[in-house]
Scaffold this active site. Structure first.
Site, PDB file in Angstrom:
ATOM      1  N   HIS A   1      -0.473  16.275 -35.091  1.00  0.00           N
ATOM      2  CA  HIS A   1      -1.236  17.245 -34.650  1.00  0.00           C
ATOM      3  C   HIS A   1      -2.709  16.611 -34.447  1.00  0.00           C
ATOM      4  O   HIS A   1      -3.623  17.130 -33.828  1.00  0.00           O
ATOM      5  CB  HIS A   1      -1.236  17.989 -34.812  1.00  0.00           C
ATOM      6  CG  HIS A   1       0.678  18.581 -33.472  1.00  0.00           C
ATOM      7  ND1 HIS A   1       1.533  18.305 -34.533  1.00  0.00           N
ATOM      8  CD2 HIS A   1       0.786  18.577 -32.162  1.00  0.00           C
ATOM      9  CE1 HIS A   1       2.869  18.836 -32.837  1.00  0.00           C
ATOM     10  NE2 HIS A   1       2.200  18.803 -32.568  1.00  0.00           N
ATOM     11  N   GLU A   2      -2.724  16.834 -35.867  1.00  0.00           N
ATOM     12  CA  GLU A   2      -4.807  17.112 -36.218  1.00  0.00           C
ATOM     13  C   GLU A   2      -5.694  15.786 -35.350  1.00  0.00           C
ATOM     14  O   GLU A   2      -6.498  15.166 -34.634  1.00  0.00           O
ATOM     15  CB  GLU A   2      -4.309  17.115 -37.642  1.00  0.00           C
ATOM     16  CG  GLU A   2      -6.277  16.897 -37.613  1.00  0.00           C
ATOM     17  CD  GLU A   2      -7.551  18.659 -37.264  1.00  0.00           C
ATOM     18  OE1 GLU A   2      -8.338  17.674 -37.171  1.00  0.00           O
ATOM     19  OE2 GLU A   2      -6.880  19.142 -37.461  1.00  0.00           O
TER      20      GLU A   2
END
Length: 439
Positions: A366-367
């Site tokens: 997600h990052e």
């Protein structure tokens, strides 16, 4: 004495109509009795689950229509007002042109990614025909998998694409990465457990590989998937209409809410900007959910006759981020559960370590999506997701009654409103400010 036969049709027709009106009046009277009874309101019955389950959709049908209409009016109202005032352009044409400026490059990169990911099929095919040793195949696959993700993300970062196509490409890069791993792992495991002398051609075949690549799933199954009977044209028309409507909502949301807030960000306190973005970020999150899981995946499932449409659960009723992570995205959850959580358990790690590894893997991905989309390598989202673990453990099992679950759900929605707003400040706003510096 009986009624005359020749007079029957006229009088029967009259009295039938009159009787029908009387029956309708009687039915209305019975539906709304004059006497008073001890009973709850409709919403109280819904909350207490008194109404039969089959009655709930029909009971809420009108409210659902009203909510969709309110959302549509809320976003169509600003351009309609500009149209009435003859303020041109009615929509931000420059932003629309900027979004599609790299469409050709984006589509070409998408084709390159899809073609390159066939390495997982090619390596098994070459090994079965004696061109590669198993150890060599393993090494080449690891290198190819990492190169696919790293080179794609590096190309996006170095390109001049706007965040919208960048987001689409990095999402597709993640999807192909997960599909590559699943196909390779499932075929490898099947080959290792297959007795000598069995036909192995059915394990590595082009048809099965290509179907998996377009099917709305991230987990490969050699035995295949449940299939639907045919393609429903009306279903596809409805879904494509929903896709266009939701894309319009997101476009108006960005141009009328986000961009003006970012433009004022230099002279506006951070807390005020965050409060302004709370509602738009929540609407954007829900809109993206509907586009991906209710529209795009259903379209793919309909076209490929993929019958299992269990893409999400009732995540809106979640009482913790742990429950939300399981219900929000079923395809990714299933992949993580099989290839991270279970793999860690088979390797001898404890349940806590396995769950922690799963959360870390998900948080890193997600990052990467936000970092590549906005060209901002930060660890804010990674940190927020990992901070959920001790909070989940602390609150686990503490809200078992109905009142406690409602409080936990409200707390969950509060975090879902505030979290994206804060993330938009440290990713999207920073990108906007640095790319729109005054000359």
């Amino acid at each position: 004495m009986g009624v005359r036969q020749d007079a029957g049709p006229v009088h029967v027709g009259y009295y039938d109509a009159h009787g029908e009106r009387e029956r309708r009046r009687s039915a209305r009277t019975e539906s709304y009795p004059a006497e008073f009874l001890p009973r709850d309101s409709i919403f109280e019955q819904l909350e207490k689950e008194v109404l039969p389950p089959e009655e709930v959709p029909r009971t809420l049908y009108g409210i659902q229509n009203a909510l969709w209409l309110l959302v549509a009016l809320a976003f169509v109202r600003p351009p309609l007002i500009r149209l009435i005032r003859r303020e041109w352009p009615v929509i931000d044409v420059d932003f629309l042109r900027w979004i599609f400026s790299g469409f050709g490059t984006t589509f070409a990169m998408y084709l390159v990614m899809c073609t390159a990911t066939s390495i997982s099929f090619a390596l098994h095919w070459l090994t079965l025909r004696g061109f590669l040793a198993v150890a060599t195949r393993e090494t080449l696959f690891r290198l190819a998998q990492c190169a696919h993700l790293v080179l794609t993300c590096r190309w996006i970062v170095n390109s001049t694409l706007s965040p919208c196509p960048s987001f689409a490409l990095v999402m597709q890069a993640m999807v192909t990465f997960l599909k590559m791993h699943s196909y390779y792992a499932e075929v490898r495991q099947a080959l290792q457990s297959m007795p000598d002398g069995d036909d192995i051609s059915k394990l590595v075949n082009v048809e099965g590989f290509l179907y998996f690549w377009v099917a709305p799933t991230l987990v490969y199954r050699i035995e295949g998937y449940p299939r639907s009977e045919g393609i429903r044209s009306r279903f596809l028309v409805r879904k494509f209409g929903s896709l266009l409507g939701l894309l319009l909502v997101i476009f108006l949301l960005i141009t009328d809410q986000f961009l003006p807030a970012f433009a004022r960000a230099r002279n506006t306190p951070t807390l005020e900007t965050a409060l302004v973005l709370v509602v738009p970020c929540a609407i954007l999150l829900v809109s993206l959910f509907f586009i991906i899981f209710e529209v795009i995946l259903n379209i793919l499932g309909e076209v490929t006759l993929f019958a299992d449409r269990h893409f999400y659960d009732d995540w809106w009723n979640a009482t913790s981020m742990d429950e939300f992570s399981r219900k929000w995205n079923r395809p990714v959850h299933d992949w993580l559960n099989i290839y991270v959580n279970r793999s860690a358990r088979r390797a001898g790690y404890s349940h806590a370590v396995s769950v922690g590894a799963t959360f870390l893997f998900s948080a890193i991905f997600h990052e990467m999506i936000l970092a590549v989309t906005f060209r901002r390598p930060r660890v804010y989202l990674l940190s927020l997701m990992m901070l959920q673990m001790p909070l989940i453990r602390l609150l686990s099992g503490r809200f078992k009654d109905r009142t406690g679950q409602r409080f936990a759900n409200v707390f969950f929605w509060f975090g879902l409103f505030v979290g994206p707003a804060l993330l938009s400040l440290v990713y999207a706003r920073e990108w906007y400010i640095t790319t729109h510096e005054p000359e």
